[in-house]
Design a protein around this motif. Structure first.
Motif, PDB file in Angstrom:
ATOM      1  N   GLU A   1      -2.668   4.804 -14.479  1.00 50.75           N
ATOM      2  CA  GLU A   1      -3.021   5.269 -13.136  1.00 50.75           C
ATOM      3  C   GLU A   1      -1.957   6.221 -12.594  1.00 50.75           C
ATOM      4  N   LEU A   2      -0.716   5.898 -12.888  1.00 52.47           N
ATOM      5  CA  LEU A   2       0.395   6.749 -12.468  1.00 52.47           C
ATOM      6  C   LEU A   2       0.279   8.139 -13.090  1.00 52.47           C
ATOM      7  N   LEU A   3      -0.052   8.170 -14.378  1.00 50.03           N
ATOM      8  CA  LEU A   3      -0.221   9.442 -15.080  1.00 50.03           C
ATOM      9  C   LEU A   3      -1.381  10.254 -14.502  1.00 50.03           C
ATOM     10  N   LYS A   4      -2.434   9.562 -14.078  1.00 50.33           N
ATOM     11  CA  LYS A   4      -3.563  10.258 -13.455  1.00 50.33           C
ATOM     12  C   LYS A   4      -3.110  10.982 -12.188  1.00 50.33           C
ATOM     13  N   VAL A   5      -2.308  10.288 -11.407  1.00 58.21           N
ATOM     14  CA  VAL A   5      -1.788  10.900 -10.182  1.00 58.21           C
ATOM     15  C   VAL A   5      -0.972  12.137 -10.517  1.00 58.21           C
ATOM     16  N   LEU A   6      -0.093  12.015 -11.483  1.00 61.90           N
ATOM     17  CA  LEU A   6       0.777  13.133 -11.855  1.00 61.90           C
ATOM     18  C   LEU A   6      -0.037  14.325 -12.341  1.00 61.90           C
ATOM     19  N   ASN A   7      -1.108  14.053 -13.074  1.00 60.11           N
ATOM     20  CA  ASN A   7      -1.962  15.141 -13.539  1.00 60.11           C
ATOM     21  C   ASN A   7      -2.744  15.767 -12.387  1.00 60.11           C
TER      22      ASN A   7
ATOM     23  N   LEU B   1       1.879  -0.986  -6.463  1.00 59.73           N
ATOM     24  CA  LEU B   1       2.200  -1.226  -7.863  1.00 59.73           C
ATOM     25  C   LEU B   1       2.193  -2.717  -8.188  1.00 59.73           C
ATOM     26  N   GLY B   2       2.478  -3.529  -7.182  1.00 54.77           N
ATOM     27  CA  GLY B   2       2.448  -4.974  -7.388  1.00 54.77           C
ATOM     28  C   GLY B   2       1.057  -5.559  -7.209  1.00 54.77           C
ATOM     29  N   ASN B   3       0.133  -4.719  -6.778  1.00 56.00           N
ATOM     30  CA  ASN B   3      -1.239  -5.148  -6.556  1.00 56.00           C
ATOM     31  C   ASN B   3      -2.026  -5.041  -7.853  1.00 56.00           C
ATOM     32  N   ARG B   4      -2.632  -6.107  -8.230  1.00 61.16           N
ATOM     33  CA  ARG B   4      -3.387  -6.148  -9.479  1.00 61.16           C
ATOM     34  C   ARG B   4      -4.506  -5.119  -9.502  1.00 61.16           C
ATOM     35  N   TYR B   5      -5.036  -4.817  -8.316  1.00 60.94           N
ATOM     36  CA  TYR B   5      -6.189  -3.921  -8.244  1.00 60.94           C
ATOM     37  C   TYR B   5      -5.791  -2.517  -7.784  1.00 60.94           C
ATOM     38  N   CYS B   6      -4.547  -2.143  -8.087  1.00 59.11           N
ATOM     39  CA  CYS B   6      -4.047  -0.817  -7.722  1.00 59.11           C
ATOM     40  C   CYS B   6      -4.899   0.271  -8.370  1.00 59.11           C
ATOM     41  N   THR B   7      -5.214   1.322  -7.633  1.00 54.80           N
ATOM     42  CA  THR B   7      -6.021   2.413  -8.167  1.00 54.80           C
ATOM     43  C   THR B   7      -5.297   3.738  -8.014  1.00 54.80           C
ATOM     44  N   CYS B   8      -5.791   4.734  -8.742  1.00 52.13           N
ATOM     45  CA  CYS B   8      -5.203   6.071  -8.690  1.00 52.13           C
ATOM     46  C   CYS B   8      -5.261   6.626  -7.271  1.00 52.13           C
ATOM     47  N   SER B   9      -6.374   6.409  -6.575  1.00 56.73           N
ATOM     48  CA  SER B   9      -6.518   6.954  -5.226  1.00 56.73           C
ATOM     49  C   SER B   9      -5.513   6.353  -4.257  1.00 56.73           C
ATOM     50  N   SER B  10      -5.175   5.087  -4.462  1.00 52.95           N
ATOM     51  CA  SER B  10      -4.209   4.459  -3.544  1.00 52.95           C
ATOM     52  C   SER B  10      -2.824   5.073  -3.705  1.00 52.95           C
ATOM     53  N   PHE B  11      -2.467   5.473  -4.927  1.00 44.26           N
ATOM     54  CA  PHE B  11      -1.206   6.187  -5.131  1.00 44.26           C
ATOM     55  C   PHE B  11      -1.223   7.496  -4.363  1.00 44.26           C
ATOM     56  N   ASN B  12      -2.340   8.217  -4.463  1.00 48.89           N
ATOM     57  CA  ASN B  12      -2.447   9.526  -3.820  1.00 48.89           C
ATOM     58  C   ASN B  12      -2.291   9.432  -2.312  1.00 48.89           C
ATOM     59  N   VAL B  13      -2.854   8.383  -1.728  1.00 50.31           N
ATOM     60  CA  VAL B  13      -2.759   8.202  -0.281  1.00 50.31           C
ATOM     61  C   VAL B  13      -1.302   8.096   0.140  1.00 50.31           C
ATOM     62  N   GLN B  14      -0.518   7.363  -0.646  1.00 51.33           N
ATOM     63  CA  GLN B  14       0.875   7.150  -0.262  1.00 51.33           C
ATOM     64  C   GLN B  14       1.734   8.376  -0.538  1.00 51.33           C
ATOM     65  N   THR B  15       1.521   9.053  -1.653  1.00 54.85           N
ATOM     66  CA  THR B  15       2.363  10.205  -1.978  1.00 54.85           C
ATOM     67  C   THR B  15       2.071  11.387  -1.066  1.00 54.85           C
ATOM     68  N   GLN B  16       0.891  11.415  -0.478  1.00 58.80           N
ATOM     69  CA  GLN B  16       0.534  12.520   0.405  1.00 58.80           C
ATOM     70  C   GLN B  16       0.672  12.155   1.887  1.00 58.80           C
ATOM     71  N   ALA B  17       1.361  11.048   2.150  1.00 59.44           N
ATOM     72  CA  ALA B  17       1.540  10.617   3.544  1.00 59.44           C
ATOM     73  C   ALA B  17       2.220  11.715   4.354  1.00 59.44           C
ATOM     74  N   CYS B  18       1.806  11.852   5.610  1.00 55.27           N
ATOM     75  CA  CYS B  18       2.363  12.903   6.462  1.00 55.27           C
ATOM     76  C   CYS B  18       3.830  12.652   6.780  1.00 55.27           C
ATOM     77  N   ILE B  19       4.575  13.731   6.892  1.00 51.45           N
ATOM     78  CA  ILE B  19       5.980  13.636   7.272  1.00 51.45           C
ATOM     79  C   ILE B  19       6.066  13.464   8.783  1.00 51.45           C
ATOM     80  N   GLN B  20       6.837  12.493   9.211  1.00 52.67           N
ATOM     81  CA  GLN B  20       7.007  12.272  10.637  1.00 52.67           C
ATOM     82  C   GLN B  20       8.407  12.683  11.059  1.00 52.67           C
ATOM     83  N   ILE B  21       8.496  13.670  11.904  1.00 54.64           N
ATOM     84  CA  ILE B  21       9.784  14.133  12.400  1.00 54.64           C
ATOM     85  C   ILE B  21      10.138  13.366  13.657  1.00 54.64           C
ATOM     86  N   LYS B  22      11.259  12.704  13.631  1.00 56.99           N
ATOM     87  CA  LYS B  22      11.680  11.905  14.778  1.00 56.99           C
ATOM     88  C   LYS B  22      12.749  12.648  15.558  1.00 56.99           C
TER      89      LYS B  22
END
Length: 358
Positions: free
Chosen positions: A23-29, A337-358
């Motif tokens: 799944e990690l490799l899918k995200v990278l691709n 990653l610790g979730n048994r049902y982790c999916t490729c899309s869930s990785f994408n959601v986190q890696t594309q999270a918006c930057i918050q400027i404080k």
């Protein structure tokens, strides 16, 4: 070379780990973090072409200064070494190529390399832009050639010619370089040490690709912006690979965020060598070789300490202010990653999270 650390876990990857690594490799691709075979060949072509330009340029300098035809001279005129993401095998389509040009003693850094060589580059077909950066910490020339950016730094070998089988890692050769040259070659030395330390090269590369992708998506990547640069993220990832030598890429990324989430950066440095090993070999190594190679200690501290060896000393206060938000995103990735049902899309959601400027 050994790290001196005892592994924290040597269990082989589980079937679940292997699934998550895929799944990690899918995200990278999907995120286009791999260079195509065709583009890699093009990069090799560009490197060969630049080296040929340098060879001819140094040949002309030799004939001009010694009034002797180059055919009377034995040896090679110059060598081009790579470092950075290209040397580590993790370059993306957008990455430049970091190089160090090693020339004989009669080639002058300022009068020849930074004054005459840029003009020679500008004459070449396919080179669209040449930028001189002589006052940087590592002085270099930026070149945009055939669609690829290259940084070319300069190293002066204190010899009349460059040996065909030049080995920059040999101590006798090492002491033939001046301090600025060693600074230019530092990336080669550090990355060579890293690749000899990590137990599984491909696992390390895959994990590093994801960590760098995450850092870029979070907007916290790059020394010139006041954040950790490529070598810093490389060291942090390599450290986890050493502690978990049999882990899969997904497990390394999980451990990466778990290990650094609550780390006390003002007190705990990250080094790829234990204190015992540093006392035995690394300190001796750096004392014998000089301060510019002290990154071989591979130390990382998230504070404003300016002592030699701290390659994170340029981190700005904005990064420290955003660190909690970034750790939160990292925690979410770790939980996925610790979730048994982790999916490729869930990785994408986190890696594309918006930057918050404080």
């Amino acid at each position: 070379m050994i790290s001196g650390y005892n592994p924290l876990d040597t269990l082989p990857p589980s079937a679940d780990d292997e699934i998550k690594s895929q799944e990690l490799l899918k995200v990278l691709n999907e995120q286009n973090t791999f260079e195509s075979d065709q583009r890699m060949e093009h990069r090799k072509h560009v490197l060969t072409r630049i080296e040929e330009i340098i060879q001819l340029w140094v040949l002309e300098i030799y004939e001009e200064k010694f009034k002797i035809k180059a055919s009377q001279k034995l040896g090679t005129f110059a060598k081009l070494y790579t470092f950075g993401s290209y040397r580590l095998g993790v370059c993306t389509p957008l990455d430049d190529i970091d190089t160090s040009c090693i020339c004989p003693e009669y080639v002058d850094r300022r009068a020849d390399f930074f004054t005459r060589f840029p003009s020679r580059l500008e004459e070449q077909k396919g080179i669209e832009l040449v930028i001189n950066v002589p006052n940087a910490f590592v002085p270099h020339i930026k070149v945009f050639i055939e669609g690829i950016w290259m940084d070319i730094s300069f190293a002066n070998l204190n010899q009349a010619s460059i040996p065909e089988n030049l080995n920059i890692f040999d101590d006798n050769i090492f002491f033939s370089f001046d301090q600025l040259s060693l600074r230019s070659l530092n990336g080669c030395y550090v990355e060579d040490a890293i690749m000899r330390l990590v137990p599984q090269a491909e696992t390390f590369r895959t994990s590093l690709r994801f960590v760098k992708l995450w850092a870029r998506k979070r907007g916290i990547y790059g020394n010139i912006y006041g954040f950790l640069g490529g070598i810093s993220w490389t060291i942090l990832t390599a450290f986890v690979c050493i502690l978990y030598p049999t882990a899969s890429p997904s497990r390394i990324v999980f451990r990466f965020f778990f290990l650094y989430e609550n780390r006390k950066w003002d007190k705990q440095a990250v080094t790829l060598f234990s204190q015992k090993e540093q006392n035995k070999q690394i300190i001796d190594y750096t004392l014998r070789r000089n301060q510019y190679i002290d990154r071989i200690q591979l130390e990382e501290k998230m504070n404003q300490d300016q002592k030699p060896g701290n390659i994170a000393s340029e981190i700005n206060q904005q990064e420290n202010r955003n660190k909690e938000a970034d750790q939160e995103i990292g925690t979410k990735i770790r939980r996925q990653l610790g979730n048994r049902y982790c999916t490729c899309s869930s990785f994408n959601v986190q890696t594309q999270a918006c930057i918050q400027i404080k």
